[in-house]
Design an enzyme around this catalytic site. Structure first.
Site, short mmCIF file in Angstrom:
data_model
loop_
_atom_site.label_atom_id
_atom_site.label_comp_id
_atom_site.label_asym_id
_atom_site.label_seq_id
_atom_site.Cartn_x
_atom_site.Cartn_y
_atom_site.Cartn_z
CB CYS A 74 -11.87 -26.55 -33.19
SG CYS A 74 -12.86 -25.45 -34.66
CB SER A 75 -16.45 -28.25 -31.09
OG SER A 75 -17.91 -28.23 -30.09
#
Length: 113
Positions: A50-51
């Site tokens: 989730c970067s």
């Protein structure tokens, strides 16, 4: 991961000083451990974060591929409804917050290969 893709809902993650500490090293160790010790021959490993940062996502996958023992299964247009514009030239899914159409506009940022 650093969770920078969740900045829409958690702006505090974007206020970090940019020092990821040992996050990238930990991700590398986990990915390599899975690839070398857990993944069976012919198996499928999904790498997702989730970067928004390439060093946590695309760079990690490139490092795995550079070993020469893995390949990616690219996503294709039409395979994931609403995400066609998020599939890059490698067939990997890179979503940036606020750029998709309709209800998906509220989607957090993430990466999948």
């Amino acid at each position: 991961c650093s969770a920078t893709g969740t900045g829409n809902k958690r702006p505090d993650v974007l206020r970090k000083d940019g020092d990821l500490g040992n996050l990238v090293e930990t991700q590398t160790m986990l990915a390599n451990h899975c690839a070398d010790n857990i993944l069976e021959s012919g198996g499928i490993m999904v790498y997702a974060t989730c970067s928004l940062l390439k060093k946590e996502s695309e760079d990690q996958v490139q490092a795995l591929l550079s070993k020469g023992t893995m390949k990616t299964l690219p996503f294709t247009k039409g395979e994931i409804c609403g995400f066609d514009d998020a599939i890059d030239e490698n067939g990997w899914l890179r979503v940036l917050p606020g750029v998709l159409d309709g209800e998906l506009k509220q989607c957090d940022g993430f990466f999948v290969a």
